[in-house]
Design an enzyme around this catalytic site. Structure first.
Site, short mmCIF file in Angstrom:
data_model
loop_
_atom_site.label_atom_id
_atom_site.label_comp_id
_atom_site.label_asym_id
_atom_site.label_seq_id
_atom_site.Cartn_x
_atom_site.Cartn_y
_atom_site.Cartn_z
N ASP A 82 -8.22 33.58 -33.40
CA ASP A 82 -8.42 32.34 -34.17
C ASP A 82 -9.89 31.96 -34.17
O ASP A 82 -10.43 31.50 -35.19
CB ASP A 82 -7.62 31.18 -33.57
CG ASP A 82 -6.16 31.52 -33.39
OD1 ASP A 82 -5.66 32.40 -34.10
OD2 ASP A 82 -5.52 30.89 -32.52
C1 26A Z 1 5.06 30.17 -36.40
N1 26A Z 1 4.38 30.52 -35.18
C2 26A Z 1 5.04 31.46 -34.32
C3 26A Z 1 3.12 30.00 -34.89
C4 26A Z 1 2.42 30.28 -33.68
C5 26A Z 1 1.13 29.74 -33.55
N2 26A Z 1 0.55 28.98 -34.48
C6 26A Z 1 1.27 28.73 -35.58
N3 26A Z 1 2.51 29.21 -35.79
N4 26A Z 1 2.69 30.98 -32.56
C7 26A Z 1 1.62 30.89 -31.76
N5 26A Z 1 0.68 30.13 -32.35
C8 26A Z 1 -0.64 29.75 -31.85
O1 26A Z 1 -1.45 30.86 -31.79
C9 26A Z 1 -2.56 30.47 -31.01
C10 26A Z 1 -3.28 31.66 -30.47
O2 26A Z 1 -3.67 32.50 -31.50
C11 26A Z 1 -0.63 29.17 -30.46
O3 26A Z 1 -0.41 27.78 -30.52
C12 26A Z 1 -2.02 29.54 -29.95
O4 26A Z 1 -2.86 28.42 -29.82
#
Ligand code: 26A
Length: 348
Positions: A299
């Protein structure tokens, strides 16, 4: 001096609070998790959040992949440059998220659903891996109505670039398509992250519908592999996959599509539509002992990269800014950036 325009970058996805702890193989096994993955929580995962809080000294950290990216881009850009949209509840977790974003100078415009809790993501750190298990909660209720609300749509029209986290394909593809079309119509860059292997695997149709609108597509090596497999590309070569992504049909022909694949400490691969040559950008490694965790490294890369795009920098510099911000983030706990702020001072 003329004032720079505000809120030039608009980001959309799922605001989540990360419940992050250092764990072990037994914890991963207990919930059937892979060491390095991102999944949606199923009934057998329900206990993990309390388990992490009660037994693993979990920390609450602002998360949500594109919200991390938005905070990252804002970290580099002048004040009031980035606005972020997504769905949240009206609870303690939402207050923590708002606080973190306020501190980062990120403007958030949540679609608030007072009846549903804010989304949360259980993050288990083992070594340099992170396993994420997400319960979307209110983030799952984001809708087109919010995007089209006159005050929000004014932000969309005002923005000069859009960043969408692919995780949002599980929530509201029509909102993604609205941004994609707006970008193409007005020749603004539309940047998409593949987010996780399960997006190209299980959300292939909405992903493919948006593909002709991608000006930049960002992913890591496992997401690229999942894309290749689910789309029958017949190759596992990251460079070939990047090329295939770059050369998918494109609606806005005024911009050549760029595909960017990160590979942890291995070089970042960049393919440009119509170009034979794929470029590798080596990562500047940091000493192992300086690594805190890799949650949010991708990210952060996207955040630095987007900041470069918004500023109209050359592609090589955008990649460098991404690598620079990722490096700062892995030194911090979770998807965070160091304060006091460090300044990007040019190509490393
Ligand atoms: C729909 N899903 C599974 C998700 C996520 C996500 N953010 C949005 N949608 N699953 C994990 N994360 C985020 O990814 C970040 C790390 O790349 C987590 O909240 C974490 O901060």
């Amino acid at each position: 001096m003329a004032q720079t325009k505000e809120f030039r970058l608009l980001c959309l996805e799922n605001p989540l609070l990360d419940i992050q702890a250092f764990g072990d193989e037994a914890l991963l096994q207990k919930y059937g998790l892979k060491a390095n993955d991102a999944i949606l929580a199923e009934p057998q995962h329900q206990e993990i959040f309390e388990d992490l809080l009660n037994n693993y000294d979990a920390k609450l950290i602002a998360g949500g992949a594109a919200q991390n990216t938005a905070r990252g881009a804002q970290y580099i850009l002048p004040p009031n440059s980035v606005v972020y949209l997504g769905g949240a509840g009206d609870d303690k977790y939402a207050a923590i998220l708002r606080d973190a974003c306020k501190q980062a100078g990120l403007r958030v415009e949540y679609r608030v659903d007072p009846k549903v809790p804010t989304g949360r993501c259980g993050v288990v750190i083992t070594g340099h891996n992170r396993s994420m298990c997400t319960e979307l909660g209110a983030a799952n209720h984001y809708d087109l109505e919010h995007l089209k609300r006159p005050d929000i749509w004014a932000l969309v029209e005002n923005a000069e670039a859009y960043y969408v986290g692919g995780y949002h394909f599980t929530v509201c593809p029509p909102a993604i398509m609205e941004l994609a079309k707006q970008a193409a119509e007005h020749n603004k860059p539309f940047i998409l992250s593949l987010s996780a292997p399960f997006i190209p695997q299980f959300f292939k149709d909405p992903l493919d519908e948006s593909a002709p609108y991608w000006d930049y597509v960002i992913g890591n090596e496992t997401e690229a592999a999942a894309y290749a497999e689910s789309h029958g590309l017949g190759t596992t070569d990251v460079k070939e996959i990047a090329k295939a992504l770059a050369n998918l049909p494109k609606i806005n022909t005024q911009r050549k599509r760029v595909a960017i694949i990160t590979q942890g400490t291995e070089p970042t691969i960049v393919a440009v539509q119509g170009e034979e040559q794929v470029t590798e950008y080596p990562v500047h490694p940091i000493p192992k002992e300086e690594i805190n965790d890799t949650n949010g490294a991708g990210d952060a890369f996207a955040g630095g990269f987007c900041a470069g795009v918004v500023e109209g920098r050359p592609l090589a510099e955008c990649v460098d800014m991404g690598q620079w911000l990722a490096k700062l983030s892995i030194r911090e706990l979770g998807p965070s950036y160091p304060f006091p702020k460090q300044a990007y001072t040019g190509k490393q």
